[in-house]
Design a protein around this motif. Structure first.
Motif, PDB file in Angstrom:
ATOM      1  N   GLU A 139       5.957  15.388  15.682  1.00  0.00           N
ATOM      2  CA  GLU A 139       7.423  16.074  15.133  1.00  0.00           C
ATOM      3  C   GLU A 139       8.628  16.383  15.394  1.00  0.00           C
ATOM      4  N   ALA A 142       9.878  13.720  18.229  1.00  0.00           N
ATOM      5  CA  ALA A 142      10.773  13.152  17.593  1.00  0.00           C
ATOM      6  C   ALA A 142      12.058  14.138  16.995  1.00  0.00           C
ATOM      7  N   ARG A 143      11.978  15.649  16.677  1.00  0.00           N
ATOM      8  CA  ARG A 143      13.184  16.757  16.416  1.00  0.00           C
ATOM      9  C   ARG A 143      14.171  16.795  17.616  1.00  0.00           C
ATOM     10  N   ARG A 146      15.921  13.420  18.275  1.00  0.00           N
ATOM     11  CA  ARG A 146      17.022  13.192  17.435  1.00  0.00           C
ATOM     12  C   ARG A 146      18.476  13.959  17.886  1.00  0.00           C
ATOM     13  N   THR A 163      20.228   5.664  13.867  1.00  0.00           N
ATOM     14  CA  THR A 163      20.432   6.524  13.014  1.00  0.00           C
ATOM     15  C   THR A 163      18.781   5.984  12.448  1.00  0.00           C
ATOM     16  N   GLU A 165      14.862   6.320  12.179  1.00  0.00           N
ATOM     17  CA  GLU A 165      13.274   6.667  11.699  1.00  0.00           C
ATOM     18  C   GLU A 165      12.746   6.240  12.720  1.00  0.00           C
ATOM     19  N   ASP A 169      10.278   7.356  17.375  1.00  0.00           N
ATOM     20  CA  ASP A 169       9.324   6.927  18.459  1.00  0.00           C
ATOM     21  C   ASP A 169       8.441   5.816  19.456  1.00  0.00           C
TER      22      ASP A 169
END
Lengths: 208, 208
Positions: A139, A142-143, A146, A163, A165, A169
């Protein structure tokens, strides 16, 4: 390997002053990471950890009833925090710097320890520690990814529809895959190649 | 778990006629894959394999001096061959069909067996079996992906400079990562999402 006698010797040599509370806890958690990164999950014993921390086995068991509890805490405390996304004015440079930070975490002592846990422990233990891997590693990476991509969209060097998800990854997946399957150590040149061959074409806006 | 007594029982029940050469070898290799996919690399024993193949331990050892030799052969023989690249007229459809084939291989019995070997065995054994993984899985997948992408370049729905070696690792890396870290089973919808969110934007030519 490590015996009660050597633990007794360590204590009798007075190498360690009497420590309490947080100081002793810290030493035990450090010793657990040391064990994980040298003998791995399967090799780690509560006794070995006690010897490493220059304390007694009872002091370890008093705080952590099992190897799993101890390892979960050691990883949680030891893992470097990936807290702020790099901000160098281009998505290419930001991703490059972020990958270097992820690499530093992967090859840190807790990073090696974490990988030994991922690869060695059985599926029951793995399930319990899995949550920790998700909240401690997946997480946060990934945060930050992003955040870097969002900033690129605002700036205009990333396409507005980047955008999905799954996009976030790609970097962790590539780093894990090539480190495990191709024994890659992710030199700076390999990181740059991944950014240029994959992330830049994947994210660039048609106008840039 | 499996004892000599149960091996003897299996034999005395006469469940298996006398088999020789290739037929017996095939049965032993099948039994090795069964063991790998049920008790894993660590749980596999030569005796368990002999029982599974309804033969004696000596028949196994005569052909394969060690567990490693046996497992290497069982994987090599059992892994599905990924021989021809799909050709449906668009890179999107070709990649989708190729991913479904890779998924079928991943979730086949030898696929599970291979993953247990990758995740369980120690680094010395892993090194020896690593060559097998590279030649049996990584290279064939990369070869077919390369073929699909080359055909797309010729057709014009893939950009002409989509030639970097790392491109061909993205799909296997994502499939391994999300199967291990996110327990994804790669439904058709997830495969389609990966193609649409990652592979199509990564490969598309500016003109398409």
């Amino acid at each position: 390997m490590v015996t009660s006698r050597s633990a007794a010797t360590a204590r009798s040599q007075g190498a360690s002053p009497r420590r309490r509370g947080p100081v002793l806890e810290r030493a035990i958690l450090e010793a657990a990471l040391d064990q994980l990164s040298t003998v791995g999950w399967n090799g780690l014993t509560m006794e070995g950890v006690a010897v490493g921390a220059q304390t007694g086995k009872a002091a370890v068991y008093r705080r952590w009833p099992s190897k799993e509890d101890l390892v979960a805490d050691a990883l949680q405390v030891g893992l470097p925090t990936l807290d702020e996304a790099p901000d160098h004015g281009s998505v290419r440079e930001d991703l490059y710097q972020l990958c270097r930070r992820i690499r530093a975490a992967m090859y840190s002592k807790p990073g090696f320890a974490l990988r030994s846990v991922i690869h060695e422990c059985d599926s029951e233990t793995a399930e319990r520690l899995h949550g920790l891997i998700v909240t401690g590693v997946i997480e946060p990476s990934a945060r930050l990814l992003r955040e870097v991509v969002r900033r690129g969209i605002r700036r205009g060097d990333v396409r507005a529809d980047a955008t999905g998800e799954l996009l976030f990854d790609v970097i962790p997946a590539m780093m894990m895959y090539r480190s495990k399957m191709c024994a890659s150590e992710w030199t700076d040149a390999e990181i740059a190649a991944m950014i240029d061959q994959i992330m830049v074409p994947l994210l660039r806006s048609p106008s840039s």
